[in-house]
Write a protein that holds these residues in place. Structure first.
Motif, mmCIF file in Angstrom:
data_model
loop_
_atom_site.group_PDB
_atom_site.id
_atom_site.type_symbol
_atom_site.label_atom_id
_atom_site.label_comp_id
_atom_site.label_asym_id
_atom_site.label_seq_id
_atom_site.Cartn_x
_atom_site.Cartn_y
_atom_site.Cartn_z
ATOM 1 N N ALA A 74 47.636 -0.660 -24.191
ATOM 2 C CA ALA A 74 46.566 0.322 -24.391
ATOM 3 C C ALA A 74 45.438 -0.245 -25.247
ATOM 4 N N LEU A 75 45.779 -1.070 -26.241
ATOM 5 C CA LEU A 75 44.757 -1.577 -27.162
ATOM 6 C C LEU A 75 43.976 -2.767 -26.619
ATOM 7 N N GLN A 76 44.638 -3.654 -25.909
ATOM 8 C CA GLN A 76 43.977 -4.894 -25.488
ATOM 9 C C GLN A 76 42.722 -4.687 -24.639
ATOM 10 N N PRO A 77 42.666 -3.699 -23.753
ATOM 11 C CA PRO A 77 41.436 -3.523 -22.973
ATOM 12 C C PRO A 77 40.307 -2.780 -23.705
ATOM 13 N N VAL A 78 40.562 -2.285 -24.916
ATOM 14 C CA VAL A 78 39.533 -1.553 -25.652
ATOM 15 C C VAL A 78 38.405 -2.517 -26.024
ATOM 16 N N ALA A 79 37.176 -2.116 -25.729
ATOM 17 C CA ALA A 79 36.017 -2.951 -26.048
ATOM 18 C C ALA A 79 36.001 -3.255 -27.536
ATOM 19 N N VAL B 226 51.382 -2.583 -36.054
ATOM 20 C CA VAL B 226 50.496 -3.177 -35.061
ATOM 21 C C VAL B 226 49.402 -3.924 -35.817
ATOM 22 N N THR B 227 49.223 -5.194 -35.506
ATOM 23 C CA THR B 227 48.148 -5.970 -36.107
ATOM 24 C C THR B 227 47.064 -6.123 -35.058
ATOM 25 N N VAL B 228 45.874 -5.638 -35.392
ATOM 26 C CA VAL B 228 44.761 -5.637 -34.444
ATOM 27 C C VAL B 228 43.586 -6.405 -35.046
ATOM 28 N N THR B 229 43.028 -7.310 -34.257
ATOM 29 C CA THR B 229 41.797 -7.992 -34.645
ATOM 30 C C THR B 229 40.704 -7.433 -33.750
ATOM 31 N N TYR B 230 39.619 -6.972 -34.385
ATOM 32 C CA TYR B 230 38.572 -6.287 -33.634
ATOM 33 C C TYR B 230 37.214 -6.467 -34.296
ATOM 34 N N ASP B 231 36.188 -6.164 -33.535
ATOM 35 C CA ASP B 231 34.808 -6.237 -34.010
ATOM 36 C C ASP B 231 34.395 -4.847 -34.473
ATOM 37 N N GLU B 232 34.201 -4.695 -35.779
ATOM 38 C CA GLU B 232 33.848 -3.385 -36.348
ATOM 39 C C GLU B 232 32.514 -2.845 -35.849
ATOM 40 N N SER B 233 31.667 -3.709 -35.330
ATOM 41 C CA SER B 233 30.379 -3.230 -34.823
ATOM 42 C C SER B 233 30.528 -2.618 -33.425
ATOM 43 N N VAL B 234 31.715 -2.794 -32.821
ATOM 44 C CA VAL B 234 31.948 -2.281 -31.469
ATOM 45 C C VAL B 234 32.960 -1.127 -31.455
ATOM 46 N N VAL B 235 33.990 -1.229 -32.281
ATOM 47 C CA VAL B 235 35.061 -0.233 -32.266
ATOM 48 C C VAL B 235 35.504 0.047 -33.708
ATOM 49 N N THR B 236 35.913 1.294 -33.968
ATOM 50 C CA THR B 236 36.356 1.663 -35.311
ATOM 51 C C THR B 236 37.876 1.719 -35.390
ATOM 52 N N ARG B 237 38.378 1.679 -36.605
ATOM 53 C CA ARG B 237 39.826 1.809 -36.817
ATOM 54 C C ARG B 237 40.301 3.164 -36.303
ATOM 55 N N ASP B 238 39.502 4.205 -36.491
ATOM 56 C CA ASP B 238 39.879 5.538 -36.001
ATOM 57 C C ASP B 238 40.078 5.546 -34.482
ATOM 58 N N THR B 239 39.248 4.808 -33.773
ATOM 59 C CA THR B 239 39.398 4.711 -32.320
ATOM 60 C C THR B 239 40.705 4.011 -31.970
ATOM 61 N N LEU B 240 41.044 2.971 -32.715
ATOM 62 C CA LEU B 240 42.302 2.248 -32.472
ATOM 63 C C LEU B 240 43.493 3.162 -32.724
ATOM 64 N N VAL B 241 43.450 3.900 -33.827
ATOM 65 C CA VAL B 241 44.529 4.844 -34.145
ATOM 66 C C VAL B 241 44.640 5.905 -33.053
#
Length: 70
Positions: A24-29, A43-58
């Motif tokens: 579910a997480l891997q395809p999230v922009a 769950v350890t997630v590496t992401y771009d904060e300018s594209v997606v927020t932690r709240d969206t991941l949760v």
């Protein structure tokens, strides 16, 4: 800029949980990587904060049926 965050998901207990959450997480922009550790129930997630927020991941994890303590 990439951010790495570890999200606790106490209900993780098996390989199916791992596959469901990672799938579910891997395809999230904005998500570069998502790795579930069944043993530590996190769950350890590496992401771009300018594209997606932690709240969206949760929310994405919760949409898979897992409760995430806030």
């Amino acid at each position: 800029m990439a951010t790495t965050d570890t999200i606790s998901v106490p209900e993780i207990h098996c390989g199916h949980c791992k596959a469901s959450i990672e799938g579910a997480l891997q395809p999230v922009a904005g998500v570069t990587s998502a790795e579930v550790d069944v043993e530590s129930t996190s769950v350890t997630v590496t992401y771009d904060e300018s594209v997606v927020t932690r709240d969206t991941l949760v929310s994405t994890i919760e949409e898979q049926g897992y409760e995430v303590p806030r």
